[in-house]
Design a protein around this motif. Structure first.
Motif, short mmCIF file in Angstrom:
data_model
loop_
_atom_site.label_atom_id
_atom_site.label_comp_id
_atom_site.label_asym_id
_atom_site.label_seq_id
_atom_site.Cartn_x
_atom_site.Cartn_y
_atom_site.Cartn_z
N LYS A 63 3.29 16.64 -1.13
CA LYS A 63 3.45 15.97 0.16
C LYS A 63 2.11 15.76 0.85
O LYS A 63 1.85 14.69 1.42
N LYS A 64 1.23 16.74 0.76
CA LYS A 64 -0.11 16.58 1.35
C LYS A 64 -0.90 15.50 0.61
O LYS A 64 -1.61 14.71 1.23
N ALA A 65 -0.74 15.45 -0.70
CA ALA A 65 -1.43 14.41 -1.49
C ALA A 65 -0.93 13.02 -1.09
O ALA A 65 -1.73 12.07 -1.00
N LEU A 66 0.35 12.89 -0.83
CA LEU A 66 0.90 11.60 -0.40
C LEU A 66 0.32 11.20 0.96
O LEU A 66 -0.13 10.06 1.14
N ILE A 67 0.30 12.12 1.89
CA ILE A 67 -0.25 11.82 3.22
C ILE A 67 -1.72 11.42 3.11
O ILE A 67 -2.15 10.42 3.69
N LYS A 68 -2.49 12.15 2.34
CA LYS A 68 -3.92 11.83 2.20
C LYS A 68 -4.13 10.49 1.51
O LYS A 68 -5.02 9.72 1.88
N ALA A 69 -3.32 10.19 0.49
CA ALA A 69 -3.43 8.90 -0.19
C ALA A 69 -3.11 7.76 0.77
O ALA A 69 -3.79 6.72 0.77
N LEU A 70 -2.11 7.93 1.60
CA LEU A 70 -1.76 6.91 2.58
C LEU A 70 -2.91 6.68 3.56
O LEU A 70 -3.28 5.53 3.83
N TYR A 71 -3.48 7.74 4.10
CA TYR A 71 -4.62 7.58 5.01
C TYR A 71 -5.77 6.85 4.33
O TYR A 71 -6.35 5.92 4.89
N GLU A 72 -6.08 7.25 3.12
CA GLU A 72 -7.20 6.65 2.41
C GLU A 72 -6.98 5.15 2.16
O GLU A 72 -7.84 4.33 2.47
N VAL A 104 0.83 -1.20 0.00
CA VAL A 104 0.00 0.00 0.00
C VAL A 104 0.87 1.25 0.00
O VAL A 104 0.65 2.18 -0.79
N ILE A 105 1.86 1.29 0.88
CA ILE A 105 2.75 2.46 0.95
C ILE A 105 3.44 2.66 -0.39
O ILE A 105 3.47 3.78 -0.92
N HIS A 106 3.98 1.60 -0.93
CA HIS A 106 4.71 1.74 -2.20
C HIS A 106 3.78 2.18 -3.33
O HIS A 106 4.16 3.01 -4.16
N GLY A 107 2.57 1.65 -3.34
CA GLY A 107 1.61 2.08 -4.36
C GLY A 107 1.34 3.58 -4.30
O GLY A 107 1.26 4.25 -5.33
N CYS A 108 1.24 4.11 -3.09
CA CYS A 108 1.02 5.55 -2.92
C CYS A 108 2.23 6.36 -3.35
O CYS A 108 2.09 7.39 -4.01
N VAL A 109 3.42 5.89 -3.02
CA VAL A 109 4.65 6.59 -3.38
C VAL A 109 4.83 6.60 -4.90
O VAL A 109 5.23 7.60 -5.49
N VAL A 110 4.51 5.48 -5.54
CA VAL A 110 4.61 5.41 -7.00
C VAL A 110 3.58 6.35 -7.64
O VAL A 110 3.90 7.13 -8.53
#
Length: 128
Positions: free
Chosen positions: A75-84, A21-27
């Motif tokens: 950076k905010k988009a990454l944080i929000k994607a991770l939470y979601e 999940v984390i890697h998917g968000c980072v990609v």
């Protein structure tokens, strides 16, 4: 590099899926290549992991270390994607997820025998 801390009994069963999940968000958000996964999981005994009293044993800390260059919006988009994605796919409440982005200048990174500011072939953009 991403470091994830949590209670051993909670973190160990989910760490493979959490890494996906984390890697998917980072990609998706940062444009990192698929092969650039660098995750470290630190499962802790309950007596060694103090967390706020209004959190559960599922409390998970995610530290994202990266070179300077991404915009505030990215950076905010990454944080929000991770939470979601974490809450949807691993059923961890948002209150039990803490995310910190730590940025350092490229010259503070060392890999492949050079510093980050000397690397011309990262394979991804920092200024996104």
């Amino acid at each position: 590099m991403i470091v994830v801390y949590g209670v051993r009994e909670q973190l160990n069963p989910i760490k493979t899926k959490l890494s996906e999940v984390i890697h998917g968000c980072v990609v998706a958000v940062l444009g990192m290549p698929e092969g650039k996964r660098a995750h470290r999981f630190i499962p802790l005994e309950l007596e060694n992991f103090f967390y706020p009293t209004d959190r559960s044993e599922a409390y998970t800390v995610i530290e994202i270390n990266m070179m300077l260059g991404r915009t505030v919006e990215t950076k905010k988009a990454l944080i929000k994607a991770l939470y979601e994605r974490i809450s949807a796919e691993l059923f961890i409440a948002n209150a039990d997820i803490e995310i910190t982005i730590k940025e350092q200048p490229a010259h503070c990174w060392g890999f492949r025998g050079i510093t980050g500011d000397e690397a011309a072939d990262l394979g991804y953009q920092l200024n996104v």
